[in-house]
Design an enzyme around this catalytic site. Structure first.
Site, PDB file in Angstrom:
ATOM      1  N   ASP A 173       2.235   2.115   3.407  1.00 48.31           N
ATOM      2  CA  ASP A 173       3.255   1.214   3.963  1.00 48.31           C
ATOM      3  C   ASP A 173       4.656   1.691   3.644  1.00 48.31           C
ATOM      4  O   ASP A 173       5.587   1.467   4.424  1.00 48.31           O
ATOM      5  CB  ASP A 173       3.113  -0.199   3.385  1.00 48.31           C
ATOM      6  CG  ASP A 173       1.731  -0.770   3.556  1.00 48.31           C
ATOM      7  OD1 ASP A 173       1.116  -0.515   4.599  1.00 48.31           O
ATOM      8  OD2 ASP A 173       1.257  -1.465   2.631  1.00 48.31           O
ATOM      9  N   HIS A 233       0.868  -1.180   0.000  1.00 50.74           N
ATOM     10  CA  HIS A 233       0.000   0.000   0.000  1.00 50.74           C
ATOM     11  C   HIS A 233       0.903   1.228   0.000  1.00 50.74           C
ATOM     12  O   HIS A 233       2.022   1.188   0.511  1.00 50.74           O
ATOM     13  CB  HIS A 233      -0.847   0.096   1.266  1.00 50.74           C
ATOM     14  CG  HIS A 233      -1.773  -1.048   1.535  1.00 50.74           C
ATOM     15  ND1 HIS A 233      -1.357  -2.213   2.130  1.00 50.74           N
ATOM     16  CD2 HIS A 233      -3.114  -1.171   1.336  1.00 50.74           C
ATOM     17  CE1 HIS A 233      -2.392  -3.018   2.288  1.00 50.74           C
ATOM     18  NE2 HIS A 233      -3.464  -2.415   1.806  1.00 50.74           N
TER      19      HIS A 233
END
Length: 433
Positions: free
Chosen positions: A105, A102
């Site tokens: 992240d 993501h």
């Protein structure tokens, strides 16, 4: 570079090994049904659970102490770069062919959209260099549209159009990043796309917003020449009580409603299938029958807990059932096996992260090889074909009730029930796993 995994050598295949950091069943070059095992399984490491998750659960906070969790010299981007270095060090140890992420992240949250985008660009430049130096490829990218408080009422389905706009702009940047890194898929995960109470929810508006949002994603991806697969990950009951992407059947109905069934496939997670009241193999078989099977998140739930615990797989027969359906559908194309799995919050050591993936990769290899052997034998498929053989050449489905009734009366049709042979077929299955 970091010293987080210092002293841990690259994992090797050794069927006679006595340690817990060797593959005993996963030989990447082993040929199975005419294809290398690595090319069947297409393993990916999830950036979020492996490097961004702090070890919390619904009842307790952080237990992991990773050096990149600290604010390095007052610069959160430096911490993000350290995390990226550690990730590629682990990738080199495991030797898996893919990873997934993501946006949240890999880059820290900025003050606004512009800073989020610049940080994403900077960190994906670094990741791209690591990939060019021999790192794994990107299986898929995605946007985190659920963690930040702006998304507490959803992203695409939010009642505030400004949140919809911010989410749409964020997805645009994440598709760009996925294209930039050569990603083979782009995933949408709608954890907050649902309601907590009907008292403040307009289901018609929210469904229309979600449909248009997904259409925009497809339109933009094709506009920029992204030739990967767009995936939706079905997600039930967590955290909202109703979601528009509850399971494979719900997603397919949604895709049909907006004319997207030929544009979007599904990324199916084992844990989510269980939360929806299904089995993993059911969701895979249904997706394959509908022509929308794309990729999988491999994990498991703790069946004594009521939430999605995202544990590494350890049940070979269960995994074999899943891969039987994948192989029966022709195997993965752009999809693969992403370990959307995390350590237990008591597993504190870096070596635990390596061992968890090693064990999971071995479990998947054993499961796939068992599934391949059974599929090659033809035993289950022959039984299935025999069960439906009476339909071969039948014109019943092109007839009508009146004509069928006349035929039943004229021919004296009076069918006797036939055994489904379930226990015998289960015995066949168990001979292979």
């Amino acid at each position: 570079m970091t010293d987080f995994f210092e002293g841990i050598a690259p994992v090797r295949f050794d069927p006679n090994a006595t340690d817990d950091l060797s593959f005993r069943h996963y030989d990447a070059d082993e040929m199975v049904m005419g294809k290398r095992l690595e090319d069947h399984l297409r393993f990916a490491v999830a950036w979020w659970h492996s490097f961004a998750w702090p070890g919390g659960d619904p009842f307790g906070g952080q237990t992991f102490e990773r050096p990149w969790f600290a604010d390095v010299a007052g610069d959160t981007m430096e911490a993000a770069k350290m995390k990226a270095d550690a990730a590629f060090e682990m990738f080199a140890i495991l030797g898996q062919p893919y990873f997934c992420f993501h946006d949240a992240d890999i880059r820290p949250e900025g003050a606004d959209f512009a800073e989020n985008t610049s940080r994403l660009d900077e960190i994906t430049d670094l990741i791209g260099m690591r990939m060019e130096a021999g790192g794994p490829k990107l299986l898929w990218g995605t946007a985190n549209l659920f963690s930040h408080r702006r998304y507490m009422a959803g992203a695409a389905t939010n009642p505030d159009p400004d949140v919809f706009a911010f989410a749409a702009a964020t997805v645009k940047t994440c598709i760009d990043a996925t294209q930039k890194l050569g990603g083979e898929n782009y995933v949408l995960w709608g954890g907050r796309e649902g309601y907590e109470t009907l008292l403040n929810t307009d289901l018609t508006r929210e469904r229309e917003q979600a449909g248009r949002f997904l259409s925009m994603v497809v339109e933009y991806a094709r506009k920029i020449g992204f030739d990967g697969t767009i995936l939706i990950e079905p997600k039930p009951q967590e955290p909202t009580k109703h979601q528009y992407d509850y399971d494979v059947a719900t997603v397919y109905g949604f895709l049909r409603e907006y004319g997207l069934e030929g544009e979007v496939k599904v990324n199916i997670e084992q844990g989510h299938a269980i939360l929806a009241g299904h089995s993993f193999e059911h969701e895979l078989a249904l997706a394959a029958s509908l022509g929308i099977l794309g990729s999988i998140d491999m994990n498991r739930n703790d069946y004594q807990s009521g939430w999605d615990t995202d544990q590494f797989p350890d049940n070979v027969p269960e995994v074999a059932r899943a891969y039987y359906e994948v192989l029966r559908a022709g195997g993965f194309t752009t999809g693969g096996t992403n370990f959307d799995a995390k350590l237990r919050r008591q597993s504190l050591d870096p070596v635990d992260l390596i061992a968890a993936h090693v064990g999971a990769m071995d479990v998947c290899a054993r499961g796939l090889k068992a599934a391949a052997a059974l599929l090659a034998s033809g035993e289950l498929e022959a039984a299935r074909d025999a069960r439906y053989a009476g339909w071969d050449g039948s014109d019943l489905l092109s007839s009508d009730l009146g004509a069928i009734a006349a035929r039943v009366e004229a021919e004296g049709i009076n069918p006797a029930p036939r055994s489904g042979r379930q226990e015998r077929l289960e015995n066949v299955w168990n001979r292979y796993v």
